[in-house]
Design an enzyme around this catalytic site. Structure first.
Site, mmCIF file in Angstrom:
data_model
loop_
_atom_site.group_PDB
_atom_site.id
_atom_site.type_symbol
_atom_site.label_atom_id
_atom_site.label_comp_id
_atom_site.label_asym_id
_atom_site.label_seq_id
_atom_site.Cartn_x
_atom_site.Cartn_y
_atom_site.Cartn_z
ATOM 1 N N HIS B 78 0.846 -1.200 0.000
ATOM 2 C CA HIS B 78 0.000 0.000 0.000
ATOM 3 C C HIS B 78 0.879 1.247 0.000
ATOM 4 O O HIS B 78 0.679 2.157 -0.814
ATOM 5 C CB HIS B 78 -0.918 -0.006 1.223
ATOM 6 C CG HIS B 78 -1.514 1.327 1.563
ATOM 7 N ND1 HIS B 78 -2.529 1.893 0.812
ATOM 8 C CD2 HIS B 78 -1.231 2.219 2.545
ATOM 9 C CE1 HIS B 78 -2.837 3.076 1.342
ATOM 10 N NE2 HIS B 78 -2.058 3.302 2.388
ATOM 11 N N ASP B 107 5.489 22.068 -26.389
ATOM 12 C CA ASP B 107 5.510 20.715 -25.831
ATOM 13 C C ASP B 107 6.578 20.696 -24.754
ATOM 14 O O ASP B 107 7.183 21.717 -24.444
ATOM 15 C CB ASP B 107 5.840 19.670 -26.917
ATOM 16 C CG ASP B 107 5.303 18.289 -26.541
ATOM 17 O OD1 ASP B 107 5.559 17.848 -25.400
ATOM 18 O OD2 ASP B 107 4.604 17.664 -27.356
ATOM 19 N N GLU B 257 11.533 13.493 -0.088
ATOM 20 C CA GLU B 257 10.454 12.824 -0.818
ATOM 21 C C GLU B 257 9.076 13.313 -0.350
ATOM 22 O O GLU B 257 8.183 13.516 -1.170
ATOM 23 C CB GLU B 257 10.576 11.311 -0.632
ATOM 24 C CG GLU B 257 9.375 10.487 -1.085
ATOM 25 C CD GLU B 257 9.173 10.485 -2.586
ATOM 26 O OE1 GLU B 257 10.139 10.789 -3.320
ATOM 27 O OE2 GLU B 257 8.041 10.183 -3.027
ATOM 28 N N TYR B 259 8.336 16.173 0.642
ATOM 29 C CA TYR B 259 8.114 17.494 0.049
ATOM 30 C C TYR B 259 7.932 17.412 -1.450
ATOM 31 O O TYR B 259 7.257 18.254 -2.050
ATOM 32 C CB TYR B 259 9.225 18.459 0.477
ATOM 33 C CG TYR B 259 9.017 18.794 1.930
ATOM 34 C CD1 TYR B 259 8.001 19.670 2.293
ATOM 35 C CD2 TYR B 259 9.702 18.141 2.924
ATOM 36 C CE1 TYR B 259 7.715 19.909 3.618
ATOM 37 C CE2 TYR B 259 9.426 18.371 4.258
ATOM 38 C CZ TYR B 259 8.426 19.254 4.592
ATOM 39 O OH TYR B 259 8.135 19.463 5.910
ATOM 40 N N THR B 330 6.204 27.089 6.102
ATOM 41 C CA THR B 330 4.909 26.453 5.837
ATOM 42 C C THR B 330 3.789 27.360 6.330
ATOM 43 O O THR B 330 2.765 27.530 5.655
ATOM 44 C CB THR B 330 4.835 25.084 6.525
ATOM 45 O OG1 THR B 330 6.025 24.353 6.220
ATOM 46 C CG2 THR B 330 3.640 24.294 6.052
HETATM 47 C C1 HEM Z 1 4.598 18.867 4.124
HETATM 48 C C2 HEM Z 1 4.100 17.710 3.986
HETATM 49 C C3 HEM Z 1 4.466 16.561 4.854
HETATM 50 C C4 HEM Z 1 4.448 15.272 4.458
HETATM 51 C C5 HEM Z 1 4.059 14.788 3.085
HETATM 52 C C6 HEM Z 1 4.869 14.457 5.571
HETATM 53 C C7 HEM Z 1 4.947 13.066 5.548
HETATM 54 C C8 HEM Z 1 5.373 12.275 6.592
HETATM 55 C C9 HEM Z 1 5.415 10.832 6.596
HETATM 56 C C10 HEM Z 1 5.056 9.934 5.423
HETATM 57 C C11 HEM Z 1 5.845 10.423 7.824
HETATM 58 C C12 HEM Z 1 5.937 8.983 8.322
HETATM 59 C C13 HEM Z 1 7.288 8.454 8.377
HETATM 60 C C14 HEM Z 1 7.319 7.017 8.870
HETATM 61 O O1 HEM Z 1 6.955 6.099 8.087
HETATM 62 O O2 HEM Z 1 7.709 6.800 10.020
HETATM 63 C C15 HEM Z 1 6.112 11.608 8.557
HETATM 64 C C16 HEM Z 1 6.614 11.636 9.802
HETATM 65 C C17 HEM Z 1 7.032 12.777 10.422
HETATM 66 N N1 HEM Z 1 6.769 14.088 10.029
HETATM 67 FE FE1 HEM Z 1 5.929 14.665 8.354
HETATM 68 N N2 HEM Z 1 5.151 15.255 6.611
HETATM 69 C C18 HEM Z 1 4.904 16.552 6.216
HETATM 70 C C19 HEM Z 1 5.014 17.668 6.980
HETATM 71 C C20 HEM Z 1 5.632 17.700 8.180
HETATM 72 C C21 HEM Z 1 5.867 18.891 8.943
HETATM 73 C C22 HEM Z 1 5.421 20.288 8.535
HETATM 74 C C23 HEM Z 1 6.545 18.491 10.043
HETATM 75 C C24 HEM Z 1 7.087 19.315 11.188
HETATM 76 C C25 HEM Z 1 7.117 20.599 11.261
HETATM 77 C C26 HEM Z 1 6.702 17.062 9.980
HETATM 78 C C27 HEM Z 1 7.321 16.289 10.918
HETATM 79 C C28 HEM Z 1 7.361 14.913 10.928
HETATM 80 C C29 HEM Z 1 8.044 14.129 11.927
HETATM 81 C C30 HEM Z 1 8.844 14.649 13.094
HETATM 82 C C31 HEM Z 1 7.845 12.779 11.600
HETATM 83 C C32 HEM Z 1 8.424 11.568 12.316
HETATM 84 C C33 HEM Z 1 7.495 10.974 13.252
HETATM 85 C C34 HEM Z 1 7.997 9.676 13.783
HETATM 86 O O3 HEM Z 1 8.525 8.870 13.005
HETATM 87 O O4 HEM Z 1 7.849 9.450 14.976
HETATM 88 N N3 HEM Z 1 6.127 16.620 8.851
HETATM 89 N N4 HEM Z 1 5.796 12.727 7.794
#
Ligand code: HEM
Ligand SMILES: [Cu+2]
Ligand SMILES: [Cu+2]
Lengths: 384, 527
Positions: B78, B107, B257, B259, B330
């Site tokens: 998934h 194009d 990725e 972002y 952001t």
């Molecule tokens: C902008 C779009 C964002 C996307 C697409 C995104 C996506 C993700 C994803 C997919 C994970 C999961 C990682 C895993 O599999 O463990 C994650 C975790 C996390 N994100 Fe984001 N995030 C975004 C924005 C943010 C922002 C704005 C912050 C902080 C200011 C942030 C902080 C974190 C942190 C600290 C984790 C780690 C959590 C952990 O593993 O315990 N993210 N994010």
């Protein structure tokens, strides 16, 4: 008018119902404040950031909804034309920055406090296995004093829905870790196979157990009680089935427990000597082997020995099991390096090892002639 | 921005080829864009079915529907399918359709490579998904592929997964090169960088991110391949390697990725909100700077995914502070969008509804992101359903909602017909309800202590999970309605004008609807 209020109204109603219904539907929906100084500090930090976010949310979403209500075409036919303001941009860069600094200060101090290990009263090594934990109580020179495995104790019938689920479904083990309150307990984390993570929410401790490396964390638990947690790093098929249970006892009770366990371990060693020397009958070995199998092998090779091919081979009708004892024992004793089949030599005592060998060779429709005795295991081990 | 369209038509200009060869051999950015979009929708459905399998198993405690081993394959697949098959190709599809029209180019700069980068995708994805049917099953180690679970302990099919990831990465890199070449070389005379539409800007920056980090992912999976087959021990402590090294490399790719999956969404929303507010985008310059700073910061925050691996204190502090900083640019973006609406003259057609829901729900995802960035608190959140809630708020109600918004916004330009506004709104409200019902309770189950990636759970999490499953099914099923609305608009309906939306601005609205097979054979003049 473009905006059917019908839809908005239903949408908002449903959203409101959702927000209200969900917390009401369940108890326990926030982080636990826990039972250590650190866990309370982390809880306070969590609530602080949460309320800051709520505050920012009220302002931001408030502005957005005011705009949606007032600045719609039906109320405001001619849009304003402003489209930039350096002053505003600076303001809404600096204010969030200040708020973040306000969060970073307490976060830093909690983190510094958590890294203050050392000065401990006792050390426990926590070792992850697929899929159980091993706890070793170490002395001041880090020599092992007492050790045992901690396995999930929820019956399979509950998991498969054939029996009613108990109160601590999936959060119960056969041998819990026991620690004293009010003493600084240092945990050394490592793993025997893949990465696991040892997590007890009430202690706010979560750290990875990594093969070949040692991580250390500590806790001073302030209240006696039973605390439950789970493995928090995907570690294979039974990742969901390796819970952690910690009994925190008052100091004197702990000391008594510890002395008793040491005594018990010594007695067990003696008993083991006796048992090894004892003359075992095939039936006795079979019965004991069945329960060893149910604890250590059934997750992969399944109750009827049918396995989950091709991931976990069937033991029923298996050539190795039907074959000569030497090579069969070799697999179980040493495992198959690089596969999920771990070495059970260090895990099982000679009696358990002999009985589970015997069981495999008699159960699942097998009928290998000889009885496997504990002395056979010892002879095998000595030859290694 | 105003433009002069040249009505003159080249005499060797031609329409599409007939039959299947039109699609196999095409170098036309519109055809390729359509293929990307259809492909990503198909992958979205495939990944969605897997999500529903997961949610069905988690509806109630107990092992009821699938085995834990298959469950792990479903979560892994998934994740991989949604990230590499659905979200990324959808944005590339939108880029293909819109970038040339937005910059006034005939194009893409490298049309043959464009064809190749698309046609790699179906084969790579088929290879990826086929591993589910191989002996030993498909990948079961999570989309993050942590070693040694993904190396020493992996099913044999992991080799094919690695190859599929190499192919997907090659396709992304080619797409990114093409986008950069197009934007930098093929803008209409007069379109300076600071006059480019926001979608062009955000994609330019995204393309650089892609070129920077896809090779890093390729390196990580190649090292896995060597550990598995060629006796190296990059990630095997027994041979002197380090399992944590894999995580550093993976997240050095992984954070940029995320972002890559959100910057183009920022671009889309920056088109839709001004159009339906009938007011220029507020703070264009600061939007560009904010996007660039987010891209820069995204390279120095990776270890916030690894707060629990046991880094030294200084490392924890650095990654905590850097992560918190991302909230600043952001925030600037969110404030600018709201200022754009402020005192506008808003109407609420489907694209606008999705864009507004984006601002609302993405911000909620941002809040949980800030909470996660606080390292000590992350010890409690990490690898629980709280993280699952966080990244679905930013990915589903963020990235995916922006894609819906974009499709409704530009669909009349693509097909020449208006879609059914009433059905579009029903689709929106069902999706909005479904997303929140599915993912909001996950905040609670995570805080209450439910780890992620488990096939069965303790009884106290039962209520939250039941709600989540109901929401997930509402969300999943309502996407069939989306398919219906799109097909209906392709087949006919009310004719769209060239302008389509009275408040919309940009070169793409100066060409007729549907956009002719070839547009801007002669570049327009941008003043
Ligand atoms: C902008 C779009 C964002 C996307 C697409 C995104 C996506 C993700 C994803 C997919 C994970 C999961 C990682 C895993 O599999 O463990 C994650 C975790 C996390 N994100 Fe984001 N995030 C975004 C924005 C943010 C922002 C704005 C912050 C902080 C200011 C942030 C902080 C974190 C942190 C600290 C984790 C780690 C959590 C952990 O593993 O315990 N993210 N994010
Ligand atoms: Cu685990
Ligand atoms: Cu990240």
């Amino acid at each position: 008018m473009f905006f059917p209020t019908r839809f908005t109204a239903t949408g908002l109603l449903l959203a409101a119902a959702l927000v209200l219904a969900v917390p009401a539907a369940a108890s326990g929906w926030n982080m636990t404040p826990g039972v250590t100084e650190i866990s309370r500090a982390i809880y306070d930090l969590h609530m602080l950031i949460f309320w800051i976010c709520v505050g920012i949310g009220v302002v931001v979403f408030g502005a957005m909804f005011i705009s949606i209500v007032l600045h719609r075409k039906s109320r405001n036919a001619t849009p304003a034309t402003f489209h930039e303001s350096t002053k505003l941009e600076i303001v809404w860069t600096l204010i969030p920055l200040a708020i973040l600094i306000g969060m970073a200060v307490p976060a830093t101090s909690v983190l510094v406090q958590m890294y203050d290990s050392g000065g401990e009263d006792m050390v426990v090594e926590v070792r992850g296995y697929q899929w159980r934990w091993e706890y070793k109580y170490l002395d001041d020179d880090l020599n092992e004093q007492l050790s045992f495995f901690s396995n999930l104790s929820t019956p399979r019938d509950q998991i498969l829905g054939r029996a009613e689920k108990g109160e601590h479904y999936l959060l119960e083990v056969d041998n819990p870790l026991v620690i004293p309150i009010n003493r600084k307990v240092r945990f050394l984390l490592t793993s025997n196979d893949v990465i696991h993570a040892w997590w007890v929410p009430d202690f706010a401790l979560k750290r990875d157990a990594i093969p070949g490396f040692i991580n250390d964390i500590w806790a001073i638990v302030e209240e006696p009680g039973i605390y439950r947690g789970q493995c928090a790093e995907l570690c294979g098929i039974d990742h969901g089935y390796m819970p952690i249970v910690v009994h925190a006892l008052p100091e004197d009770e702990f000391d008594a427990w510890y002395a008793e366990r040491l005594e018990l371990a010594r007695a067990q060693d003696e008993q083991l000597e006796e048992q090894i020397a004892q003359e075992w009958s095939g039936e006795e070995l079979f019965a004991r082997g069945e329960s060893v199998y149910a604890t250590h092998c059934v997750a992969c090779h399944q109750a009827e020995g049918q396995g989950v091919p091709p991931v976990f081979p069937a033991l029923a009708g298996n050539g190795v099991v039907a074959g000569d004892l030497e090579s069969h024992m070799d697999v179980v004793y040493h495992g198959r390096p690089g596969t999920a089949m771990q070495a059970f030599g260090p895990v099982l005592d000679p009696v358990d090892m002999a009985s589970v060998m015997h069981y495999q060779r008699k159960a699942f429709g097998h009928a290998n002639g000889e009885v496997v005795k504990p002395v056979d295991v010892i002879r095998f081990a000595e030859a290694q | 921005m105003s433009a002069v369209i040249d009505a003159h038509h080249d005499d060797h200009a031609h329409g599409p080829a007939k039959g299947i060869t039109r699609w196999l051999y095409t170098t036309n950015h519109k055809d390729i864009g359509s293929m990307y979009l259809w492909f990503s929708f198909l992958m979205f459905l495939a990944g969605g079915v897997m999500a529903l399998v997961i949610r069905a198993e988690l509806f109630q405690p107990g092992q009821s529907f699938v085995e834990p081993h298959f469950f792990n394959q479903m979560t892994t697949m998934h994740g991989l399918v949604m990230v590499f098959g659905a979200i990324m190709p959808a944005f590339v599809g939108l880029a293909n359709w819109m970038l040339p029209m937005m910059v006034g180019a005939p194009d893409m700069a490298l049309p043959r490579m464009n064809n190749l980068s698309f046609w790699i995708l179906p084969f790579a994805s088929a290879l990826l998904i086929s591993t589910l049917f191989m002996e030993g099953g498909g990948p079961d180690f999570g989309w993050t592929m942590y070693a040694p679970l993904s190396t020493t302990y992996a099913p044999d099919s992991v080799t094919y997964v690695i190859f599929a990831i190499h192919l997907l990465g090659a396709s992304s890199i080619m797409g990114a090169i093409n986008i950069i070449a197009t934007i930098l070389n093929m803008r209409a005379p007069g379109m300076t960088l600071m006059k480019m539409p926001m979608f062009v800007w955000t994609w330019l920056i995204t393309a650089y991110l892609l070129i920077a980090v896809m090779p890093v992912l390729a390196g990580a999976v190649t090292m896995m391949l060597f550990d598995i087959h060629f006796g190296t021990s990059f990630f095997d402590a027994a041979g002197g390697g380090d399992p944590v090294l894999f995580q550093h490399i993976f997240w050095f790719f992984g954070h940029p990725e995320v972002y890559i999956m959100i910057l183009p969404a920022f671009g889309i929303v920056s088109h839709v909100i001004p159009a339906f507010s009938r007011k220029r985008l507020f703070g264009y310059d600061s939007m560009v700077y904010a996007t660039s700073s987010i891209a820069f910061l995204s390279f120095i925050v990776w270890a916030h995914h690894m707060f629990t691996v046991g880094m030294p204190l200084a490392g924890q502090l650095f990654f905590m502070y850097a992560t918190m900083l991302i909230a600043v640019p952001t925030g600037v973006k969110v404030f600018n969008w709201i200022s754009t609406m402020w005192q506008g003259s808003m109407t609420f057609e489907t694209p606008m509804l999705f864009a507004l829901a984006f601002v609302f729900l993405f911000t909620i995802g941002g809040f949980s992101g800030v909470m996660l960035s606080i390292a000590p608190a992350d010890y409690q959140y990490h690898d629980t359903y709280f993280v699952v809630a966080h990244f679905h708020y930013v990915l589903v109600s963020g990235s995916l909602f922006s894609i819906f918004s974009a499709v409704y916004f530009w669909l009349p330009k693509w097909t020449g017909y208006m879609y059914s506004e009433a059905l579009g709104k029903v689709h929106f409200w069902l999706s909005f309800l479904g997303v929140n019902l599915a993912f909001f309770p996950m905040h609670f189950s995570g805080l209450a202590g439910m780890p992620r990636r488990i096939p069965d759970y303790a009884l106290q999490f039962a209520n939250f999970n039941a709600w989540s499953t109901v929401g997930a099914f509402i969300f999943g099923l309502s996407q069939l309605l989306f398919l219906y609305v799109v097909i209906q608009s392709i087949r006919g309906g009310q004719k769209a004008t060239a302008q389509v939306w009275d408040g919309a601005e940009g070169l793409e609205w100066t060409v007729p609807s549907p956009a002719p097979y070839h547009t801007f054979a002669t570049p327009p003049q941008v003043k």
